[in-house]
Design a protein around this motif. Structure first.
Motif, short mmCIF file in Angstrom:
data_model
loop_
_atom_site.label_atom_id
_atom_site.label_comp_id
_atom_site.label_asym_id
_atom_site.label_seq_id
_atom_site.Cartn_x
_atom_site.Cartn_y
_atom_site.Cartn_z
N GLY A 14 -2.77 -3.41 4.94
CA GLY A 14 -4.02 -3.35 4.20
C GLY A 14 -4.00 -4.06 2.86
O GLY A 14 -4.96 -3.96 2.11
N LYS A 15 -2.93 -4.78 2.56
CA LYS A 15 -2.81 -5.44 1.27
C LYS A 15 -3.25 -6.89 1.38
O LYS A 15 -2.89 -7.60 2.31
CB LYS A 15 -1.37 -5.42 0.75
CG LYS A 15 -0.73 -4.05 0.68
CD LYS A 15 -1.32 -3.17 -0.38
CE LYS A 15 -0.53 -1.91 -0.65
NZ LYS A 15 -0.24 -1.07 0.47
N ALA A 16 -4.02 -7.33 0.39
CA ALA A 16 -4.46 -8.73 0.34
C ALA A 16 -3.23 -9.63 0.29
O ALA A 16 -2.31 -9.39 -0.49
CB ALA A 16 -5.33 -8.96 -0.90
N GLY A 17 -3.20 -10.63 1.15
CA GLY A 17 -2.08 -11.55 1.19
C GLY A 17 -0.85 -11.02 1.89
O GLY A 17 0.16 -11.70 1.97
N GLY A 18 -0.91 -9.79 2.39
CA GLY A 18 0.20 -9.22 3.14
C GLY A 18 1.39 -8.77 2.31
O GLY A 18 2.49 -8.66 2.82
N TYR A 19 1.16 -8.48 1.01
CA TYR A 19 2.27 -7.97 0.20
C TYR A 19 1.76 -7.05 -0.89
O TYR A 19 0.59 -7.08 -1.26
CB TYR A 19 3.08 -9.13 -0.41
CG TYR A 19 2.41 -9.86 -1.54
CD1 TYR A 19 2.59 -9.47 -2.86
CD2 TYR A 19 1.59 -10.96 -1.30
CE1 TYR A 19 1.99 -10.16 -3.91
CE2 TYR A 19 0.98 -11.65 -2.33
CZ TYR A 19 1.19 -11.25 -3.63
OH TYR A 19 0.58 -11.92 -4.66
N ALA A 20 2.68 -6.21 -1.39
CA ALA A 20 2.39 -5.30 -2.49
C ALA A 20 3.35 -5.61 -3.63
O ALA A 20 4.55 -5.33 -3.52
CB ALA A 20 2.55 -3.85 -2.04
N ILE A 21 2.85 -6.18 -4.71
CA ILE A 21 3.72 -6.55 -5.83
C ILE A 21 4.32 -5.31 -6.49
O ILE A 21 5.39 -5.39 -7.09
CB ILE A 21 3.00 -7.43 -6.86
CG1 ILE A 21 4.02 -8.11 -7.80
CG2 ILE A 21 1.96 -6.63 -7.63
CD1 ILE A 21 3.45 -9.16 -8.70
N GLN A 22 3.66 -4.17 -6.37
CA GLN A 22 4.18 -2.95 -6.97
C GLN A 22 5.29 -2.33 -6.12
O GLN A 22 5.83 -1.29 -6.47
CB GLN A 22 3.05 -1.93 -7.20
CG GLN A 22 2.46 -1.33 -5.94
CD GLN A 22 1.37 -2.18 -5.31
OE1 GLN A 22 1.28 -3.38 -5.53
NE2 GLN A 22 0.55 -1.55 -4.49
#
Length: 194
Positions: free
Chosen positions: A149-157
């Motif tokens: 569900g994350k934009a761009g397929g990644y979670a920076i956090q």
């Protein structure tokens, strides 16, 4: 005596946005997620999409009379290409392969609907570059599932932060809500941010 302020409604079900707001001492009085079509229009650039969706969410959210409605939408763009909010492992893998070793932008539109119906907007851009990712790094990250569900397929956090070799701009913007600009919008509308 406590300062009177209008009620604040967050037009998002994102736990990340609630967490980010809490970091600056803002707790919405209500949460009213919207269900709008987030499909990009033909030829629509990432930043225009983010701004349009934030305004649409602010306009569509249900709120009591006199309330402020805060909405946001975050879009990851690779040039003029909008990367999806990854729902499948295949989408997440494709996003990471495209971002590997490349610079991209995260655009977040923030919209605040005032009690009189007018909407104030901000658009925040953050530039990032990922290191060149190996197939093993992508496999390992996708297996962890934090991309869902994350934009761009990644979670920076999360674990993807170790992929970032360059970041210029707001870190909280990449997480999903630029805190400086959000606080400025709220203060400008009379909602006192601690």
């Amino acid at each position: 005596m406590a300062e009177q302020r209008p009620p604040l409604v967050l037009a998002s079900a994102s736990p990340r946005r609630l967490d980010l707001l809490a970091r600056i001492g803002v707790v919405p009085d209500a949460v009213s997620p919207t269900d709008i079509d987030e499909t990009p229009r033909k030829g629509e650039a990432p930043r225009r999409l983010a701004a349009r969706l934030a305004a649409a969410k602010a306009g569509a959210a249900e709120a009591p009379p006199g309330a402020l409605v805060l909405a946001a939408d975050t879009v990851v763009g690779l040039g003029r290409r909008v990367l999806p909010k990854a729902d499948t492992e295949t989408e997440a893998r494709r996003c990471l392969e495209m971002l590997s070793g490349r610079r991209h932008h995260v655009a977040t539109g923030v919209a605040l609907r005032l009690p009189n119906g007018r909407v104030r907007h901000r658009l925040v851009l953050t530039a990032l570059a990922f290191q060149r990712l190996t197939a093993a790094q992508i496999d390992d990250y996708v297996a962890g599932g934090e991309w869902r569900g994350k934009a761009g397929g990644y979670a920076i956090q999360g674990r993807a932060e170790c992929f970032v070799r360059f970041l210029s701009g707001s870190h909280s913007n990449v997480v999903g809500l630029p805190l400086f600009e959000t606080a400025q919008l709220l203060r400008g509308a009379g909602w006192l941010v601690p």
